[in-house]
Design an enzyme around this catalytic site. Structure first.
Site, PDB file in Angstrom:
ATOM      1  N   GLU A 118       0.802  -1.238   0.000  1.00  0.00           N
ATOM      2  CA  GLU A 118       0.000   0.000   0.000  1.00  0.00           C
ATOM      3  C   GLU A 118       0.836   1.290   0.000  1.00  0.00           C
ATOM      4  OE1 GLU A 118      -2.784  -0.286   3.269  1.00  0.00           O
ATOM      5  OE2 GLU A 118      -3.321  -2.337   2.737  1.00  0.00           O
ATOM      6  N   GLU A 177      -6.363 -10.802  -0.435  1.00  0.00           N
ATOM      7  CA  GLU A 177      -7.084 -10.541   0.819  1.00  0.00           C
ATOM      8  C   GLU A 177      -8.604 -10.487   0.605  1.00  0.00           C
ATOM      9  OE1 GLU A 177      -5.512  -7.113   2.811  1.00  0.00           O
ATOM     10  OE2 GLU A 177      -3.446  -7.584   2.324  1.00  0.00           O
TER      11      GLU A 177
HETATM   12  O1  G3I Z   1      -1.706  -7.217  19.251  1.00  0.00           O
HETATM   13  C1  G3I Z   1      -2.211  -5.989  19.805  1.00  0.00           C
HETATM   14  C2  G3I Z   1      -2.647  -6.207  21.263  1.00  0.00           C
HETATM   15  O2  G3I Z   1      -1.500  -6.532  22.033  1.00  0.00           O
HETATM   16  C3  G3I Z   1      -3.312  -4.925  21.765  1.00  0.00           C
HETATM   17  O3  G3I Z   1      -3.789  -5.155  23.091  1.00  0.00           O
HETATM   18  C4  G3I Z   1      -4.474  -4.570  20.845  1.00  0.00           C
HETATM   19  C5  G3I Z   1      -5.203  -3.323  21.293  1.00  0.00           C
HETATM   20  O4  G3I Z   1      -4.521  -2.201  20.847  1.00  0.00           O
HETATM   21  O5  G3I Z   1      -3.959  -4.347  19.506  1.00  0.00           O
HETATM   22  C6  G3I Z   1      -3.401  -5.539  18.984  1.00  0.00           C
HETATM   23  O6  G3I Z   1      -2.908  -5.282  17.691  1.00  0.00           O
HETATM   24  C7  G3I Z   1      -3.952  -5.141  16.733  1.00  0.00           C
HETATM   25  C8  G3I Z   1      -3.682  -6.174  15.623  1.00  0.00           C
HETATM   26  O7  G3I Z   1      -4.626  -6.003  14.538  1.00  0.00           O
HETATM   27  C9  G3I Z   1      -3.780  -7.596  16.151  1.00  0.00           C
HETATM   28  O8  G3I Z   1      -5.099  -7.844  16.553  1.00  0.00           O
HETATM   29  C10 G3I Z   1      -3.835  -3.747  16.137  1.00  0.00           C
HETATM   30  O9  G3I Z   1      -4.199  -2.805  17.131  1.00  0.00           O
HETATM   31  C11 G3I Z   1      -4.797  -3.624  14.962  1.00  0.00           C
HETATM   32  O10 G3I Z   1      -4.593  -2.376  14.302  1.00  0.00           O
HETATM   33  C12 G3I Z   1      -4.454  -4.725  13.950  1.00  0.00           C
HETATM   34  O11 G3I Z   1      -5.402  -4.605  12.889  1.00  0.00           O
HETATM   35  C13 G3I Z   1      -5.000  -5.304  11.696  1.00  0.00           C
HETATM   36  C14 G3I Z   1      -4.780  -4.257  10.586  1.00  0.00           C
HETATM   37  O12 G3I Z   1      -4.463  -4.920   9.353  1.00  0.00           O
HETATM   38  C15 G3I Z   1      -3.602  -3.343  10.915  1.00  0.00           C
HETATM   39  O13 G3I Z   1      -2.424  -4.126  10.978  1.00  0.00           O
HETATM   40  C16 G3I Z   1      -6.151  -6.232  11.286  1.00  0.00           C
HETATM   41  O14 G3I Z   1      -6.280  -7.278  12.247  1.00  0.00           O
HETATM   42  C17 G3I Z   1      -5.838  -6.845   9.923  1.00  0.00           C
HETATM   43  O15 G3I Z   1      -6.947  -7.613   9.454  1.00  0.00           O
HETATM   44  C18 G3I Z   1      -5.564  -5.737   8.901  1.00  0.00           C
HETATM   45  O16 G3I Z   1      -5.190  -6.340   7.717  1.00  0.00           O
HETATM   46  C19 G3I Z   1      -4.875  -5.423   6.637  1.00  0.00           C
HETATM   47  C20 G3I Z   1      -3.699  -5.996   5.857  1.00  0.00           C
HETATM   48  O17 G3I Z   1      -2.614  -6.202   6.731  1.00  0.00           O
HETATM   49  C21 G3I Z   1      -3.340  -5.072   4.700  1.00  0.00           C
HETATM   50  N1  G3I Z   1      -4.511  -4.846   3.827  1.00  0.00           N
HETATM   51  C22 G3I Z   1      -5.690  -4.328   4.543  1.00  0.00           C
HETATM   52  C23 G3I Z   1      -6.077  -5.289   5.677  1.00  0.00           C
HETATM   53  C24 G3I Z   1      -7.328  -4.820   6.386  1.00  0.00           C
HETATM   54  O18 G3I Z   1      -7.107  -3.587   7.003  1.00  0.00           O
END
Ligand code: G3I
Length: 338
Positions: A143, A252
């Site tokens: 991205e 995805e």
């Molecule tokens: O692991 C931490 C945890 O320790 C903490 O307590 C919690 C609360 O803040 O956050 C947890 O991390 C979260 C992580 O997912 C694991 O659950 C992040 O905040 C959260 O932002 C993260 O969201 C992911 C997002 O990407 C950002 O990385 C989504 O699960 C995931 O489905 C999403 O996937 C993305 C692809 O990587 C790229 N393309 C778009 C897609 C959807 O947004």
């Protein structure tokens, strides 16, 4: 048209996406939620039964792995690579460089451009060489294009520290660490022939012209609108990327439903999954299709797209939905991949 029931019974009720995909030399997979992976045997049973490709939803991201300047946490990545190897599945490493998930210690560390260059080179080298010959393909950059300007994201930590060269550097470092790994550029809303896909095409054409080792483009395909279907534009885009020597993966896929879910919405969703599968199977440049999760029990959609959900092919109780049957039927049609 083979009726769903007979397709499902064809294998004595044991037919599955993986078997049919294997016969067609096609990758079918999903992202993996590591909490469910560690705790839920039913979850991992479906992973191994239905898919021949996996990607971590979050475990391969910088925040999860890159714990300090030269320190890494490979616990979850090792577990997932081991599982994929045990079950003879291809694995995608998502993602090495992204403007999201940059570790706090790096963002706040007041590092110079040169220091960030050396740190990122060390990270990519250590990570990719650890899984040399095991991770089939990497989303090297994810991205990088700005949805408003259709240029590179200027707000990216990587652009700000390294300039536009960060893309070619990342691909070169990854290639040096594992020359056989396929190296992808991954993007959303760039499957058609619009401004964003034009920028992606131009970016990749430049990289290829400069002999930067890029293998393919990931089309994320998060479908948020009911009634979406593939298009002639996607075929045109696939052809022009193919002419550059690039392959394509749908990386995805999920098809959101505007809640509450109804039978009609589930059938419409099934048509969308069917159409995407049909498109992938008849488009030679497309080598596989991964979904962003397989069960509605574990999906990013409800927390990130309020009012939407039920986007995947198994329901919250891990029962196949019409979308699953539609994909199975398309795969079962049996014409070999070109
Ligand atoms: O692991 C931490 C945890 O320790 C903490 O307590 C919690 C609360 O803040 O956050 C947890 O991390 C979260 C992580 O997912 C694991 O659950 C992040 O905040 C959260 O932002 C993260 O969201 C992911 C997002 O990407 C950002 O990385 C989504 O699960 C995931 O489905 C999403 O996937 C993305 C692809 O990587 C790229 N393309 C778009 C897609 C959807 O947004």
């Amino acid at each position: 048209m083979v009726a769903f029931a007979s397709v499902a019974q064809a294998g004595g009720g044991r037919s599955n996406l993986r078997d049919y995909a294997q016969k067609r030399n096609f990758l079918i997979g999903t992202c993996v939620d590591m909490r469910a992976f560690y705790k839920d045997a039913a979850y991992t049973a479906i992973l191994a039964r239905e898919f021949n490709a996996l990607v971590a939803e979050n475990a391969f991201k910088q925040k999860a792995v890159w714990t300090g300047p030269h320190t890494y946490n490979f616990k979850d990545t090792d577990a997932l690579v081991d599982f994929a190897q045990k079950h003879k599945m291809k694995i995608r490493g998502h993602c090495l460089v992204w403007h999201h998930e940059v570790p706090q210690w790096l963002k706040e560390g007041h590092y110079s451009g040169k220091e960030v260059n050396d740190l990122l080179k060390d990270y990519i080298t250590a990570f990719v060489s650890r899984y040399k010959g095991k991770v089939d393909q990497w989303d090297v950059v994810n991205e990088a294009i700005d949805d408003k300007t259709f240029g590179l994201r200027l707000d990216s930590f990587w652009f700000q520290k390294l300039g536009p060269e960060y893309l070619s550097l990342a691909f070169q470092w990854a290639h040096k660490a594992d020359p056989k790994a396929k190296l992808y550029y991954n993007e959303y809303s760039a499957e058609d022939m619009g401004k964003k896909s034009e920028t992606v095409y131009g970016l990749l054409a430049d990289l290829m012209k400069n002999k930067i080792p890029v293998s393919g483009v990931g089309w994320q395909c998060h479908i948020l609108e009911q009634g979406w279907r593939t298009s002639e534009d996607m075929t045109k885009n696939a052809k022009r990327l193919g002419k550059l020597g690039l392959e394509i993966m749908v990386t995805e896929l999920d098809v959101s439903i505007k809640l509450p879910t109804t039978k009609e919405k589930l059938l419409e969703q099934a048509q969308c999954y069917r159409d995407m599968m049909d498109f992938c199977l008849k488009t030679p440049q497309v080598k596989g299709l991964l979904m962003w999760g397989f069960t509605d029990a574990h999906s990013w959609i409800p927390s990130f797209q309020p009012g939407k959900g039920d986007a995947l092919i198994f329901d919250k109780d891990y029962q196949p939905k019409p979308a699953y049957q539609a994909m199975l039927e398309e795969l079962a049609k049996g014409k070999n991949k070109k």
